[in-house]
Design an enzyme around this catalytic site. Structure first.
Site, PDB file in Angstrom:
ATOM      1  N   LYS A  62       0.441  -1.378  -0.060  1.00 31.66           N
ATOM      2  CA  LYS A  62      -0.217   0.191  -0.398  1.00 31.66           C
ATOM      3  C   LYS A  62       0.837   1.007   0.569  1.00 31.66           C
ATOM      4  O   LYS A  62       1.758   1.231   0.627  1.00 31.66           O
ATOM      5  CB  LYS A  62      -1.012  -0.021   0.944  1.00 31.66           C
ATOM      6  CG  LYS A  62      -2.438   1.105   1.022  1.00 31.66           C
ATOM      7  CD  LYS A  62      -2.406   1.185   2.542  1.00 31.66           C
ATOM      8  CE  LYS A  62      -3.860   2.154   2.765  1.00 31.66           C
ATOM      9  NZ  LYS A  62      -4.520   1.891   3.662  1.00 31.66           N
ATOM     10  N   SER A 137      -9.877   2.217   2.580  1.00 32.99           N
ATOM     11  CA  SER A 137      -8.804   2.787   2.305  1.00 32.99           C
ATOM     12  C   SER A 137      -7.984   1.725   1.274  1.00 32.99           C
ATOM     13  O   SER A 137      -7.066   1.981  -0.012  1.00 32.99           O
ATOM     14  CB  SER A 137      -8.286   3.109   2.751  1.00 32.99           C
ATOM     15  OG  SER A 137      -7.632   3.242   4.006  1.00 32.99           O
ATOM     16  N   SER A 161      -9.944  -0.303   6.943  1.00 38.10           N
ATOM     17  CA  SER A 161      -9.425  -0.400   6.150  1.00 38.10           C
ATOM     18  C   SER A 161      -9.062  -1.678   5.128  1.00 38.10           C
ATOM     19  O   SER A 161      -8.183  -1.107   4.286  1.00 38.10           O
ATOM     20  CB  SER A 161      -7.617   1.203   4.988  1.00 38.10           C
ATOM     21  OG  SER A 161      -8.638   2.251   5.538  1.00 38.10           O
TER      22      SER A 161
HETATM   23  N1  GLN Z   1     -13.052   4.793   6.047  1.00 39.47           N
HETATM   24  C1  GLN Z   1     -12.610   4.838   7.880  1.00 39.47           C
HETATM   25  C2  GLN Z   1     -12.197   6.607   7.363  1.00 39.47           C
HETATM   26  O1  GLN Z   1     -12.898   6.507   6.408  1.00 39.47           O
HETATM   27  C3  GLN Z   1     -11.178   4.174   7.445  1.00 39.47           C
HETATM   28  C4  GLN Z   1     -10.251   4.366   6.261  1.00 39.47           C
HETATM   29  C5  GLN Z   1      -8.992   3.113   7.455  1.00 39.47           C
HETATM   30  O2  GLN Z   1      -8.966   1.918   8.189  1.00 39.47           O
HETATM   31  N2  GLN Z   1      -7.608   3.820   7.319  1.00 39.47           N
HETATM   32  O3  GLN Z   1     -11.598   6.791   8.017  1.00 39.47           O
END
Ligand code: GLN
Length: 471
Positions: A62, A137, A161
């Site tokens: 990532k 994400s 995410s």
């Molecule tokens: N969707 C959640 C956010 O937008 C979690 C994102 C994540 O785990 N990086 O904060």
């Protein structure tokens, strides 16, 4: 096969690079592909029976993790031309174990989002249905694995995410206990939540990958040695395992297809000898609001470093220094990142600190206590990973609150710092659905053993149309 000399690392890497070449134009899982470099590394890699388990394994990373000499953008315009001068500790450990680094994967900008549509470089598409999002994400990482473009991929999970995109893409995603994996070199979003973990095709691979990711790191004072060490999940039977279905995580409404695939899994666990009951997390309904105070608060502090001076973008011709800060940040950050910075700064400002930040921290403690109580009755807790299957591109971009709801089942786990794994529960209307198993802190081995047994009972074949070969 590599250990037995039936295939060389070079051949394996070439096969994955070929899959990327054929399909990533459509899937867009990668932001940066190390075509020549990966082939050269593979040609130099020798694997035999004594090599580490990940030696020669094509891996995607990532783009939130720094790797020396490779672009690290966090899918942000701000870091478009940023080249780190050091490597994240967890990536260095993978390099020492001999992985072949295929490149960096797409994500929501600074890991803020649930669909990878917040990437400044365009969205990733779900290999099961290219009109749908892969989740986020870590959407690029999950899509890469589901499309057969990498054996496995590294992701990060702040509020879901790793698990949410794994569920949307029909693969396995593991978020370890907070502190197991060093955050040094992980671009910070919300430091008390962020954890790196693997996205894989099955549970055995997740255990193998996790073993090389974990470890205490003097460069991250919140990291520690895993007290048990990560073991390969041996065959285990589920007899007597106490499994608590968290009814409070279903309260917000779960799609019928996701529900029935989850219920079918619970029946299978029961017939295999597990004792399935109802577990309560009475404060779970406050997890989402608490998270959306705490995570933006931490993000607003962490993102203060992007001032146009130290690295990344700098606006041209902005006049004085305040103007330069403002214009740089306006140009460099996307809409969602700006929204989080404003929310977080507001929540931390004097006069509001106690009402918002302080209150949310208290809610966080209540949720930790909820989990402790629930683990007094159950060995593991379970719920669907997400309330829906993958939604369509553009379906939720106009309404941030609806987007935030996609993490309603995963966020409580991050508030409590616990380990959880999402594994496919089956297909709902042709799209993958996932369920998560949650364990007490540092019980990754128990979690992996149970997940492995569940995976065998479910028998889900995580072969997306892109792996079958659509052409
Ligand atoms: N969707 C959640 C956010 O937008 C979690 C994102 C994540 O785990 N990086 O904060």
């Amino acid at each position: 096969m590599m250990r037995a000399g039936e295939i060389t690392p070079a051949e394996l890497t070439a096969a994955f690079l070929d899959q990327i070449e054929r399909h990533d134009g459509e899937i867009a899982a990668f932001l940066h592909i190390r075509k020549e470099e990966a082939a050269e590394e593979a040609a130099r890699t020798f694997v035999d029976g004594d090599s580490p388990g990940l030696a020669g394994i094509p891996t995607a990373i990532k783009d939130v993790l720094c790797v020396e000499g490779q672009p690290t953008t966090c899918a942000s315009r701000y870091l478009e031309n940023y080249m780190p001068i050091y490597t994240a500790t967890c990536v260095r450990q993978l390099q020492e174990a001999g992985i072949i680094n295929l490149g960096k994967t797409n994500m929501d900008e600074f890991a803020m989002g649930s669909s990878t549509e917040n990437s400044a470089f365009g969205p990733t598409r779900n290999p099961w249905d290219v009109t749908r999002v892969p989740g986020g994400s870590s959407g690029g990482s999950a899509a890469a694995v589901a499309a057969g473009e990498a054996v496995w991929a590294v992701g990060s999970d702040t509020g879901g995410s790793i698990r949410q995109p794994a569920a949307f893409c029909g693969v396995v995603g593991l978020k370890p206990t907070y502190g197991c994996v060093s955050r040094y070199g992980l671009v910070a979003f919300a430091s008390s939540f962020d954890q790196v973990g693997p996205i894989t095709r099955d549970v055995a691979d997740a255990a193998l990958a996790l073993r090389y990711l974990t470890g205490k790191d003097p460069l991250d004072s919140t990291s520690l040695e895993h007290p048990e060490g990560i073991r390969a999940p041996e065959d285990s039977d589920l007899t007597g395992l106490r499994v608590g279905v968290v009814s409070d995580l279903l309260a917000g409404g779960v799609d019928p297809g996701v529900c029935s695939s989850f219920d079918a899994v619970m029946e299978k666990l029961e017939s295999a000898g597990a004792r399935v009951g109802e577990a309560r997390l009475p404060h779970a309904e406050y997890a989402l609001p608490a998270y959306y105070i705490l995570a933006p608060a931490e993000a607003s502090a962490n993102l203060a470093r992007y001032d146009g001076v130290r690295y990344g973008h700098r606006a041209a011709g902005a006049g004085d220094i305040t103007g330069m800060y403002e214009q740089t940040r306006r140009e460099g950050f996307g809409e969602e990142v700006q929204r989080r910075i404003m929310l977080g700064t507001y929540a931390l400002s004097s006069g509001y600190y106690d009402a918002y930040y302080g209150q949310a921290q208290k809610v966080r403690t209540l949720i930790v206590e909820d989990f402790t109580r629930a683990f007094g009755h159950y060995d593991l807790l379970v719920s669907p990973t997400t309330p829906t299957t993958a939604f369509r591109l553009g379906e939720k971009t106009g309404d941030p609150l609806t987007m935030y709801m996609s993490d309603i089942c995963t966020i409580p786990v991050n508030l409590a710092g616990l380990p959880a794994i999402s594994i496919p529960s089956g297909l709902a209307d042709g799209l993958p659905a996932g369920f998560q198993m949650i364990a007490p802190a540092f019980r990754e081995n128990l979690l992996l053993r149970a997940a492995r047994a569940a995976e065998e009972l479910i028998g889900f074949d995580s072969v997306s149309p892109f792996i079958e070969g659509r052409d």
